[in-house]
Design a protein around this motif. Sequence first.
Motif, PDB file in Angstrom:
ATOM      1  N   LYS A  14       0.823  -1.214   0.000  1.00  0.00           N
ATOM      2  CA  LYS A  14       0.000   0.000   0.000  1.00  0.00           C
ATOM      3  C   LYS A  14       0.858   1.266   0.000  1.00  0.00           C
ATOM      4  N   GLY A  15       2.191   1.103  -0.036  1.00  0.00           N
ATOM      5  CA  GLY A  15       3.083   2.254  -0.125  1.00  0.00           C
ATOM      6  C   GLY A  15       3.699   2.700   1.182  1.00  0.00           C
ATOM      7  N   ILE A  16       3.445   1.954   2.255  1.00  0.00           N
ATOM      8  CA  ILE A  16       4.050   2.307   3.543  1.00  0.00           C
ATOM      9  C   ILE A  16       5.393   1.590   3.639  1.00  0.00           C
ATOM     10  N   SER A  17       6.454   2.375   3.733  1.00  0.00           N
ATOM     11  CA  SER A  17       7.800   1.786   3.771  1.00  0.00           C
ATOM     12  C   SER A  17       8.696   2.634   4.655  1.00  0.00           C
ATOM     13  N   GLY A  18       9.949   2.268   4.722  1.00  0.00           N
ATOM     14  CA  GLY A  18      10.931   3.039   5.480  1.00  0.00           C
ATOM     15  C   GLY A  18      10.586   3.158   6.946  1.00  0.00           C
ATOM     16  N   THR A  19      10.714   4.379   7.453  1.00  0.00           N
ATOM     17  CA  THR A  19      10.487   4.655   8.871  1.00  0.00           C
ATOM     18  C   THR A  19       9.060   4.325   9.287  1.00  0.00           C
ATOM     19  N   LYS A  22       8.759   0.640   9.739  1.00  0.00           N
ATOM     20  CA  LYS A  22       9.489   0.260  10.965  1.00  0.00           C
ATOM     21  C   LYS A  22       8.653   0.597  12.199  1.00  0.00           C
ATOM     22  N   TRP A  23       7.929   1.714  12.154  1.00  0.00           N
ATOM     23  CA  TRP A  23       7.079   2.089  13.283  1.00  0.00           C
ATOM     24  C   TRP A  23       5.985   1.041  13.476  1.00  0.00           C
ATOM     25  N   PHE A  24       5.343   0.585  12.358  1.00  0.00           N
ATOM     26  CA  PHE A  24       4.317  -0.452  12.465  1.00  0.00           C
ATOM     27  C   PHE A  24       4.916  -1.762  12.963  1.00  0.00           C
ATOM     28  N   GLU A  25       6.123  -2.103  12.513  1.00  0.00           N
ATOM     29  CA  GLU A  25       6.795  -3.319  13.006  1.00  0.00           C
ATOM     30  C   GLU A  25       6.977  -3.236  14.512  1.00  0.00           C
ATOM     31  N   SER A  26       7.434  -2.092  14.999  1.00  0.00           N
ATOM     32  CA  SER A  26       7.638  -1.895  16.429  1.00  0.00           C
ATOM     33  C   SER A  26       6.314  -1.994  17.187  1.00  0.00           C
ATOM     34  N   TYR A  27       5.255  -1.480  16.579  1.00  0.00           N
ATOM     35  CA  TYR A  27       3.925  -1.484  17.194  1.00  0.00           C
ATOM     36  C   TYR A  27       3.371  -2.902  17.313  1.00  0.00           C
TER      37      TYR A  27
END
Length: 189
Positions: A14-19, A22-27
């Motif tokens: 969906k175009g969410i990448s980079g930082t 990473k924020w979603f991964e952390s979440y």
Amino acid sequence: MVNHQILLSTLLTKGISGTALKWFESYLLDRSFKVSWRGEVSKSQHLASGVPQGSVLGPLLFSVYMASLGSVIHKHGFSYHCYADDTQIYLSFHPDDLTIAARISECLTDISCWMKENQFLTLAQTELLVFPSNPSFHHNFTIQLSTLTVSPSKTARNLGVLIDDELNFSDHIAKTVRSYRFAHFSKVY
């Protein structure tokens, strides 16, 4: 049960990448939970799937996870709407259409495949409600999906409302009246 890796992959498409990714991964990743009841606390358990309940992002992430199901449904010419974890598909068809049972079966088969790929459980809660154009006409067909048999129901619940196949709401009204009478009499005693 939202698989974290599938969700993160979907966010990436969906175009969410980079930082932001990473924020979603952390979440999502490396989370655990405990249950507290009457002063006792359970052992910590690793949370391998799902989205945090009660969070602002939970419903949004679930919707992102479920978005690809829409294309599966549309492919068969059906429409749909979702509310939380409930998806309802619907279709208007001519009463003489002899292909309708096969079309429903094909759509549900593809939904079942999508559910397996996305690590959902089963179609076990599937209900079929037919609203005939002529009240005296009733469809007499069943849908067979491996071990699941789906036959038209007389009623189905939608967000707390009991809808019947004649759209007269008599079952819902009767249940509401019974609940009111019970509540009213329970206060008297």
